[in-house]
Design a protein around this motif. Structure first.
Motif, PDB file in Angstrom:
ATOM      1  N   LEU A 149       0.809  -1.213   0.000  1.00  0.00           N
ATOM      2  CA  LEU A 149       0.000   0.000   0.000  1.00  0.00           C
ATOM      3  C   LEU A 149       0.847   1.270   0.000  1.00  0.00           C
ATOM      4  CD1 LEU A 149      -3.002  -0.912   2.337  1.00  0.00           C
ATOM      5  CD2 LEU A 149      -2.905  -0.869  -0.158  1.00  0.00           C
ATOM      6  N   ALA A 150       2.155   1.129  -0.101  1.00  0.00           N
ATOM      7  CA  ALA A 150       3.010   2.314  -0.182  1.00  0.00           C
ATOM      8  C   ALA A 150       2.786   3.020  -1.511  1.00  0.00           C
ATOM      9  CB  ALA A 150       4.474   1.923  -0.027  1.00  0.00           C
ATOM     10  N   LEU A 151       2.532   4.322  -1.458  1.00  0.00           N
ATOM     11  CA  LEU A 151       2.312   5.109  -2.666  1.00  0.00           C
ATOM     12  C   LEU A 151       3.623   5.588  -3.272  1.00  0.00           C
ATOM     13  CD1 LEU A 151      -0.668   7.310  -1.402  1.00  0.00           C
ATOM     14  CD2 LEU A 151      -0.776   5.169  -2.688  1.00  0.00           C
ATOM     15  N   ALA A 152       4.639   5.719  -2.438  1.00  0.00           N
ATOM     16  CA  ALA A 152       5.936   6.195  -2.921  1.00  0.00           C
ATOM     17  C   ALA A 152       7.007   5.869  -1.898  1.00  0.00           C
ATOM     18  CB  ALA A 152       5.898   7.699  -3.175  1.00  0.00           C
ATOM     19  N   ARG A 153       8.241   5.755  -2.401  1.00  0.00           N
ATOM     20  CA  ARG A 153       9.419   5.631  -1.546  1.00  0.00           C
ATOM     21  C   ARG A 153      10.381   6.759  -1.922  1.00  0.00           C
ATOM     22  NH1 ARG A 153       6.542   0.834  -3.240  1.00  0.00           N
ATOM     23  NH2 ARG A 153       6.684  -0.696  -1.575  1.00  0.00           N
ATOM     24  N   ARG A 154      11.083   7.255  -0.935  1.00  0.00           N
ATOM     25  CA  ARG A 154      12.011   8.372  -1.184  1.00  0.00           C
ATOM     26  C   ARG A 154      13.368   8.091  -0.544  1.00  0.00           C
ATOM     27  NH1 ARG A 154      10.578  14.719   0.126  1.00  0.00           N
ATOM     28  NH2 ARG A 154      12.601  15.629  -0.429  1.00  0.00           N
ATOM     29  N   TYR A 155      14.414   8.364  -1.315  1.00  0.00           N
ATOM     30  CA  TYR A 155      15.785   8.180  -0.852  1.00  0.00           C
ATOM     31  C   TYR A 155      16.573   9.470  -1.045  1.00  0.00           C
ATOM     32  CZ  TYR A 155      15.384   3.019  -0.812  1.00  0.00           C
ATOM     33  OH  TYR A 155      15.033   1.714  -0.556  1.00  0.00           O
ATOM     34  N   ARG A 156      17.606   9.622  -0.235  1.00  0.00           N
ATOM     35  CA  ARG A 156      18.589  10.684  -0.432  1.00  0.00           C
ATOM     36  C   ARG A 156      19.974  10.044  -0.490  1.00  0.00           C
ATOM     37  NH1 ARG A 156      16.200  15.278   3.804  1.00  0.00           N
ATOM     38  NH2 ARG A 156      14.942  16.402   2.253  1.00  0.00           N
ATOM     39  N   TYR A 157      20.705  10.384  -1.553  1.00  0.00           N
ATOM     40  CA  TYR A 157      22.080   9.904  -1.682  1.00  0.00           C
ATOM     41  C   TYR A 157      22.999  11.075  -1.371  1.00  0.00           C
ATOM     42  CZ  TYR A 157      25.980   7.065  -3.094  1.00  0.00           C
ATOM     43  OH  TYR A 157      27.144   6.334  -3.057  1.00  0.00           O
ATOM     44  N   VAL A 158      23.863  10.903  -0.370  1.00  0.00           N
ATOM     45  CA  VAL A 158      24.702  11.984   0.148  1.00  0.00           C
ATOM     46  C   VAL A 158      26.157  11.768  -0.265  1.00  0.00           C
ATOM     47  CG1 VAL A 158      25.426  13.253   2.204  1.00  0.00           C
ATOM     48  CG2 VAL A 158      23.138  12.232   2.113  1.00  0.00           C
ATOM     49  N   ILE A 159      26.714  12.785  -0.932  1.00  0.00           N
ATOM     50  CA  ILE A 159      28.110  12.752  -1.365  1.00  0.00           C
ATOM     51  C   ILE A 159      28.860  13.862  -0.656  1.00  0.00           C
ATOM     52  CG2 ILE A 159      29.684  12.937  -3.338  1.00  0.00           C
ATOM     53  CD1 ILE A 159      27.241  12.178  -5.113  1.00  0.00           C
ATOM     54  N   LEU A 160      29.949  13.519   0.015  1.00  0.00           N
ATOM     55  CA  LEU A 160      30.811  14.522   0.625  1.00  0.00           C
ATOM     56  C   LEU A 160      31.881  14.881  -0.395  1.00  0.00           C
ATOM     57  CD1 LEU A 160      31.295  16.148   3.194  1.00  0.00           C
ATOM     58  CD2 LEU A 160      32.864  14.375   3.949  1.00  0.00           C
ATOM     59  N   ASN A 161      31.821  16.098  -0.916  1.00  0.00           N
ATOM     60  CA  ASN A 161      32.675  16.522  -2.021  1.00  0.00           C
ATOM     61  C   ASN A 161      33.753  17.475  -1.502  1.00  0.00           C
ATOM     62  OD1 ASN A 161      32.209  18.376  -5.123  1.00  0.00           O
ATOM     63  ND2 ASN A 161      33.542  16.649  -4.696  1.00  0.00           N
ATOM     64  N   GLN A 162      34.881  16.885  -1.140  1.00  0.00           N
ATOM     65  CA  GLN A 162      36.002  17.662  -0.608  1.00  0.00           C
ATOM     66  C   GLN A 162      37.300  16.917  -0.875  1.00  0.00           C
ATOM     67  OE1 GLN A 162      34.839  17.742   3.572  1.00  0.00           O
ATOM     68  NE2 GLN A 162      36.181  16.014   4.056  1.00  0.00           N
ATOM     69  N   PRO A 163      38.445  17.636  -0.874  1.00  0.00           N
ATOM     70  CA  PRO A 163      39.725  16.975  -1.203  1.00  0.00           C
ATOM     71  C   PRO A 163      40.169  15.922  -0.195  1.00  0.00           C
ATOM     72  CG  PRO A 163      39.879  19.365  -1.451  1.00  0.00           C
ATOM     73  CD  PRO A 163      38.593  19.094  -0.744  1.00  0.00           C
ATOM     74  N   SER A 164      39.900  16.148   1.090  1.00  0.00           N
ATOM     75  CA  SER A 164      40.380  15.217   2.124  1.00  0.00           C
ATOM     76  C   SER A 164      39.319  14.181   2.453  1.00  0.00           C
ATOM     77  CB  SER A 164      40.760  15.982   3.389  1.00  0.00           C
ATOM     78  OG  SER A 164      39.635  16.691   3.880  1.00  0.00           O
ATOM     79  N   ARG A 165      39.760  12.979   2.808  1.00  0.00           N
ATOM     80  CA  ARG A 165      38.816  11.907   3.137  1.00  0.00           C
ATOM     81  C   ARG A 165      38.066  12.229   4.425  1.00  0.00           C
ATOM     82  NH1 ARG A 165      40.848   8.665   7.197  1.00  0.00           N
ATOM     83  NH2 ARG A 165      43.108   8.753   7.557  1.00  0.00           N
ATOM     84  N   PRO A 166      36.798  11.837   4.507  1.00  0.00           N
ATOM     85  CA  PRO A 166      35.988  12.134   5.693  1.00  0.00           C
ATOM     86  C   PRO A 166      36.349  11.237   6.874  1.00  0.00           C
ATOM     87  CG  PRO A 166      34.723  10.814   4.174  1.00  0.00           C
ATOM     88  CD  PRO A 166      36.026  11.139   3.477  1.00  0.00           C
ATOM     89  N   VAL A 167      36.054  11.725   8.053  1.00  0.00           N
ATOM     90  CA  VAL A 167      36.246  10.945   9.272  1.00  0.00           C
ATOM     91  C   VAL A 167      34.889  10.719   9.948  1.00  0.00           C
ATOM     92  CG1 VAL A 167      37.329  10.866  11.543  1.00  0.00           C
ATOM     93  CG2 VAL A 167      38.596  11.786   9.590  1.00  0.00           C
TER      94      VAL A 167
END
Length: 293
Positions: free
Chosen positions: A99-117
């Motif tokens: 009975l779900a009418l829709a599903r929603r996702y967010r794809y998150v990209i960290l855009n920076q020179p150094s790797r994230p912690v």
């Protein structure tokens, strides 16, 4: 029931014999609260390493418990990377998946020179500069009902590759580039394959018409790489208003500043939406595979 989880250490939502899953962990915790086996049904399965902030599930309670007892009891028996957000009684005809009418996702990209912690487990790192405007423009070719064969996993078991994308947006917020997409349902790896293609556009490796071209090919072998699961967040499942499910801010928490709440956007007047709302004269659309999510 709304469930939030960090999918880093799980093989995905669905129960498997050989690896830990969110479903198995949740059912075990609920079984302890009920002192009896509990089986849950989800609004949409997630892949290995994928997160969720509003995974809607339903179950038939084998024992009477208050909503407070279900929430606190389940959370007391769950590991720290899974939590129940709320529990509410629903009508007997409610089904989280069908009975779900829709599903929603967010794809998150960290855009920076150094790797994230701090964000390493819930965002995908891209060191090369991304042009979010180009990515957004390229993504608009996906809006509407299409055959998404070029964006499905090789092992996808869905009978139909047709899906209806309600909207897709790509925006930059400082160092974050966010792909926000909603559809009636998604194919296996569909969003991660879309994200991989959009990153190629954002880097300037492909042109604005790249995703439109992939759509016409209907061939996954011609597509780009599959983006990592750690950047993907299942943020909403939308149902008819008659079920009166609680509304809450959309996740993940790093995007809380956007201030949008679940179900805030309207839905297209499509055959599937009319059918699942139970409107008079509505028929099940043949192009929609009701068994996939």
């Amino acid at each position: 029931m709304a469930v939030e989880y960090d999918g880093t250490h799980y093989c995905g939502w669905q129960r498997l014999k050989q690896a830990p899953s969110v479903q198995e962990t949740l059912e075990t915790a609920l079984g302890r609260v009920a002192a009896a086996p509990v089986q849950v049904h989800c609004s949409g399965r997630t892949d290995s390493g994928v997160h969720a902030t509003r995974q809607i599930v339903h179950f038939d309670a084998p024992a009477p418990r208050s909503t407070k007892a279900w929430v606190y009891g389940a959370n007391a028996n769950l590991p720290r990377d899974i939590a129940v957000r709320w529990v509410a009684p629903v009508a007997a005809d409610f089904h989280a998946r069908f009975l779900a009418l829709a599903r929603r996702y967010r794809y998150v990209i960290l855009n920076q020179p150094s790797r994230p912690v701090l964000e390493r487990a819930n965002a995908t790192w891209c060191r090369e500069p991304l042009n979010a405007g180009r990515m957004h423009e390229a993504a608009q070719a996906l809006v509407g009902e299409h055959d998404f064969s070029s964006f499905r996993a090789a092992g996808c078991q869905s009978k139909s590759a047709t899906r209806h994308v309600h909207f897709i947006e790509v925006k930059r917020y400082g160092t974050l580039v966010v792909i926000d997409i909603q559809a009636n349902a998604f194919l296996h790896h569909m969003i991660r394959n879309i994200a991989g293609a959009l990153v190629a556009v954002g880097r300037g490796e492909e042109g604005i018409g790249y995703l439109a071209h992939l759509l016409t090919l209907r061939d996954r072998a011609q597509g780009n790489v599959t983006a990592p699961g750690c950047g993907l967040h299942f943020v909403d499942s939308i149902y008819d208003e008659r079920f009166e499910l609680p509304r809450e801010p959309l996740g993940p928490s790093m995007l809380g500043f956007l201030g949008e709440w679940s179900g805030e956007r309207g839905l297209p007047d499509s055959p599937m939406v009319r059918y699942r709302r139970g409107l008079p004269g509505a028929r099940h659309p043949a192009s929609i595979d009701a068994t996939s999510s």
